[in-house]
Design a protein around this motif. Sequence first.
Motif, mmCIF file in Angstrom:
data_model
loop_
_atom_site.group_PDB
_atom_site.id
_atom_site.type_symbol
_atom_site.label_atom_id
_atom_site.label_comp_id
_atom_site.label_asym_id
_atom_site.label_seq_id
_atom_site.Cartn_x
_atom_site.Cartn_y
_atom_site.Cartn_z
ATOM 1 N N SER A 6 0.838 -1.201 0.000
ATOM 2 C CA SER A 6 0.000 0.000 0.000
ATOM 3 C C SER A 6 0.871 1.248 0.000
ATOM 4 N N ASN A 7 0.274 2.370 0.336
ATOM 5 C CA ASN A 7 0.945 3.660 0.184
ATOM 6 C C ASN A 7 1.815 3.971 1.397
ATOM 7 N N VAL A 8 3.118 4.026 1.178
ATOM 8 C CA VAL A 8 4.054 4.337 2.279
ATOM 9 C C VAL A 8 4.633 5.739 2.117
ATOM 10 N N GLN A 9 4.020 6.539 1.244
ATOM 11 C CA GLN A 9 4.517 7.906 1.038
ATOM 12 C C GLN A 9 4.375 8.710 2.335
ATOM 13 N N GLY A 10 5.423 9.412 2.695
ATOM 14 C CA GLY A 10 5.413 10.228 3.903
ATOM 15 C C GLY A 10 5.879 9.495 5.145
ATOM 16 N N ILE A 11 6.119 8.188 5.024
ATOM 17 C CA ILE A 11 6.590 7.406 6.176
ATOM 18 C C ILE A 11 8.114 7.387 6.172
ATOM 19 N N LYS A 12 8.710 7.654 7.309
ATOM 20 C CA LYS A 12 10.171 7.738 7.403
ATOM 21 C C LYS A 12 10.816 6.380 7.152
ATOM 22 N N ALA A 13 12.071 6.431 6.732
ATOM 23 C CA ALA A 13 12.811 5.209 6.447
ATOM 24 C C ALA A 13 12.949 4.352 7.699
ATOM 25 N N SER A 14 13.165 4.989 8.841
ATOM 26 C CA SER A 14 13.304 4.226 10.086
ATOM 27 C C SER A 14 11.996 3.519 10.456
ATOM 28 N N GLN A 15 10.867 4.187 10.136
ATOM 29 C CA GLN A 15 9.574 3.571 10.431
ATOM 30 C C GLN A 15 9.289 2.408 9.474
ATOM 31 N N ILE A 16 9.687 2.561 8.225
ATOM 32 C CA ILE A 16 9.531 1.467 7.270
ATOM 33 C C ILE A 16 10.357 0.263 7.705
ATOM 34 N N LYS A 17 11.529 0.535 8.249
ATOM 35 C CA LYS A 17 12.378 -0.558 8.728
ATOM 36 C C LYS A 17 11.693 -1.298 9.874
ATOM 37 N N ARG A 18 11.036 -0.545 10.769
ATOM 38 C CA ARG A 18 10.325 -1.190 11.878
ATOM 39 C C ARG A 18 9.155 -2.023 11.348
ATOM 40 N N LEU A 19 8.497 -1.519 10.309
ATOM 41 C CA LEU A 19 7.419 -2.290 9.689
ATOM 42 C C LEU A 19 7.970 -3.584 9.082
ATOM 43 N N GLN A 20 9.131 -3.483 8.452
ATOM 44 C CA GLN A 20 9.737 -4.667 7.837
ATOM 45 C C GLN A 20 10.135 -5.699 8.889
ATOM 46 N N GLN A 21 10.477 -5.237 10.086
ATOM 47 C CA GLN A 21 10.877 -6.159 11.146
ATOM 48 C C GLN A 21 9.700 -7.012 11.647
ATOM 49 N N LEU A 22 8.483 -6.558 11.365
ATOM 50 C CA LEU A 22 7.313 -7.345 11.754
ATOM 51 C C LEU A 22 7.310 -8.709 11.068
ATOM 52 N N TYR A 23 7.908 -8.788 9.884
ATOM 53 C CA TYR A 23 7.978 -10.059 9.173
ATOM 54 C C TYR A 23 8.748 -11.118 9.968
ATOM 55 N N GLU A 24 9.614 -10.667 10.855
ATOM 56 C CA GLU A 24 10.469 -11.591 11.598
ATOM 57 C C GLU A 24 9.800 -12.130 12.860
ATOM 58 N N GLN A 25 8.640 -11.567 13.223
ATOM 59 C CA GLN A 25 8.003 -11.935 14.488
ATOM 60 C C GLN A 25 6.957 -13.029 14.259
ATOM 61 N N ASN A 26 7.433 -14.246 14.159
ATOM 62 C CA ASN A 26 6.521 -15.375 13.999
ATOM 63 C C ASN A 26 5.660 -15.553 15.244
ATOM 64 N N GLN A 27 4.405 -15.946 15.016
ATOM 65 C CA GLN A 27 3.455 -16.127 16.111
ATOM 66 C C GLN A 27 3.185 -17.618 16.333
ATOM 67 N N PRO A 28 2.759 -17.989 17.533
ATOM 68 C CA PRO A 28 2.439 -19.405 17.778
ATOM 69 C C PRO A 28 1.308 -19.856 16.863
ATOM 70 N N ALA A 29 1.382 -21.081 16.367
ATOM 71 C CA ALA A 29 0.383 -21.581 15.433
ATOM 72 C C ALA A 29 -0.974 -21.779 16.086
ATOM 73 N N ASP A 30 -0.991 -21.906 17.412
ATOM 74 C CA ASP A 30 -2.261 -22.152 18.103
ATOM 75 C C ASP A 30 -2.852 -20.899 18.735
ATOM 76 N N ARG A 31 -2.305 -19.715 18.442
ATOM 77 C CA ARG A 31 -2.816 -18.465 18.992
ATOM 78 C C ARG A 31 -3.004 -17.440 17.866
ATOM 79 N N PHE A 32 -3.950 -16.527 18.056
ATOM 80 C CA PHE A 32 -4.139 -15.480 17.056
ATOM 81 C C PHE A 32 -2.895 -14.596 16.980
ATOM 82 N N ILE A 33 -2.490 -14.051 18.114
ATOM 83 C CA ILE A 33 -1.259 -13.258 18.222
ATOM 84 C C ILE A 33 -0.801 -13.298 19.675
ATOM 85 N N THR A 34 0.416 -12.835 19.905
ATOM 86 C CA THR A 34 0.920 -12.700 21.278
ATOM 87 C C THR A 34 0.710 -11.262 21.746
ATOM 88 N N PRO A 35 0.705 -11.024 23.055
ATOM 89 C CA PRO A 35 0.576 -9.639 23.546
ATOM 90 C C PRO A 35 1.703 -8.740 23.043
#
Length: 562
Positions: A6-35
Motif C-alpha cells: 500500500s501507500n508508504v509515502q510520507g513514512i520515514k525510512a526508520s519507520q519502514i524498517k520497523r514495519l519490515q521487522q514485523l515479518y520476523e516476528q513469527n506467532q504461535p500456530a495455536d494463537r491469534f497473536i501474542t501480547p
Amino acid sequence: MQKIYSNVQGIKASQIKRLQQLYEQNQPADRFITPEFAQALATISQQIHHPICCYLNRRGQVIRVAVGTPSQTQIPPEELPRRSAERLSGIRCVATQVKSEPPDEAALIAMMRQRLDALVMLTAIDGEAKEAFLTYLFPDSESPWVISPPLSLDDLTEQEFDELVGEWEREIVDAGYGIFLSQEIVSEQDRVLLVGVQTDDVSVQRFEDGLAELVRLVESAGGIVLDTMRQKRDRIHPQTVVGKGKIEEITLLSQKLRANLIVFDRDISASQARNLEQEIGIRVVDRTEVILDIFAQRARTQEGKLQVELAQLEYMLPRLRGRGQEMSRLGAGIGTRGPGETKLETERRTIQRRINQLQQEVNDLQAHRARIRQQRQQQEIPVLALVGYTNAGKSTLLNVLTNAEVFTADQLFATLDPTTRKVVITKPETHERRSILLTDTVGFIHELPPPLMDAFRATLEEVVEADAMIHVVDLSHPAWESHITSVLEILEEMPEIPEKSLIAFNKVDKVDSETLDRVQQDYPEAVFISATQRLGLETLKMRSLQLIDEPVKAIAVPQNSY
C-alpha cells in the motif's frame, strides 16, 4: 528486503524498517497473536499515524505487512494460498484502529472476499493495545459473519486459534456453503445480480423497461436473475460506472445471494469491467455480452455461427488489452461462449486477420444470398419481409401461414437464421391464386449492438431487398410502443428499406378490449392478429396482397403514442 504494501509515502525510512521487522516476528500456530506482537503493532501504528494490517498464515508466519485498512490492503485472489470453495484461505488479518468499534462493512466485505480465517481489529490508543474485536465467517446468507464483543488483550491471546478455525471451517463445509466463499463459480447456470444505472438522459419508463428486458435476456442466456440493484447518476463514473458506495453494496449483496456474475444494463469498457471485477471479486459483463452469448447459443447453421463469431471478435478486439487474463475464461457461463481461447488470447494482429477473413466470408454469403434473391425475382414472386422486435411472434406467424417448421419459443432471439417460405393466397371474389414469399428475419432489440448489425448484414439484407415489410408487434408486451420505436430506429440505419409496410399487431388474444380499441383508433391502417389462435390471418393475407399490388406509403407512427 521485505515489501511493505500500500501507500508508504510520507513514512520515514526508520519507520519502514520497523514495519519490515514485523515479518520476523513469527506467532504461535495455536494463537491469534501474542501480547508482544499486539503492542508492537499499536506502537508503530501510533508513530506513523496510519492503520496497519498484518496477514499471517496458519503456521504463524507474517506473510504481508501493509499500511491501511483491511479493505485497502486486500490480498489479490490469485495470491491467496487456498483456492478451494469449501475452505477458508488459511490467512488471518490483524488490523489496528484508533477507535474501539466493530469492523465496518468495507472491512467485513474484504474478509469475505479473501475468505480470511479471521479478522482481528486491534484498538490502539496512544500507542497502547487496549482491546480487540474478533470476526469470522459464518454460513448464514443473512448474517454471514460473527463479530465478538470487545475482548481484552488477555482474552484474545488466550483463544485457541487452531481449534477455532477448524471448527469454523467444518461449519462451512457441513452447511454446503462453499459456493458462498468461492471467488469464481463454474456451474450450469449463472447466478446473476443485475445492476441498472439511470442517467439524466433516460426516462424512468425506458429505464425500467430496459431492466425488465435485461432480465429476459439473462434468462434466455441460461442465467438465473437473483436481484436487481439501481442507481441514479448525473453521469457514468469513468472508472467504475457506479460510485464507491454502490460498489460496496453490490459486493455485499452478491456475496449474500451467492451470485457469480454481475450484469450491467449498459455497455461498459474493458477497463471499467476490470476495475469492477477487482473491487467486487466476481465476473462482470455488460448487456452486449449477454446478447452475444445468446446469439452464440442460438446459432445452428454454419452461416449463423460465422456471423456470430465475427460479431464477437469485433466486439472483443478493442477490449483485449483491458481484460488481460480474463480472456481465457471459456464455457463457464454468460459472456464466455463463442470463438474459443485460441482466437481470443492470440495477438491483436492475428485476431484482426481472423476478422478480415470472416468479413470476406460474410461478403461471400451476401453474394450467395443475392444470387438466390435474383432467382426469386426472375420467378416474379413478390417477397414480404417479416420484421419486428425479438419475441414478437414472427416465426410463429411464418409457421402458421406457410406450414413451415421454424423453431419457436417464448424467449428472446429464438431464431437467428432467415427462413423464406411460399404462401398461396386465394382471393375470395375471383378465386385467383396468388403466391407470395414470406421471409422471417432475426429479431431486433433496443440498441442492437453495432457488431451484430455489421456481422448480420447478409441476413438483414433480406429486409432491404424485399418488396414490402410486415412489421409484427407484440401488443401484449407492456413496452410495445417503445418496441415500435426501436425497430424503426434500426430500420432507419439500414441503407435502404422497402417503401411499403404494414403493421401487424400480434397476440391480441392476450390484450384487454380497452387497449385494443385505443390501438385500433391510433393505428387505423394496421391489422390485428393472433398467430397462435389463428385470429385475423385471412385479413392479414388480403392486406398483404393489397400491399404488394398498390403503392402503399409506409405507415407513420402517431406522434403521441410514445
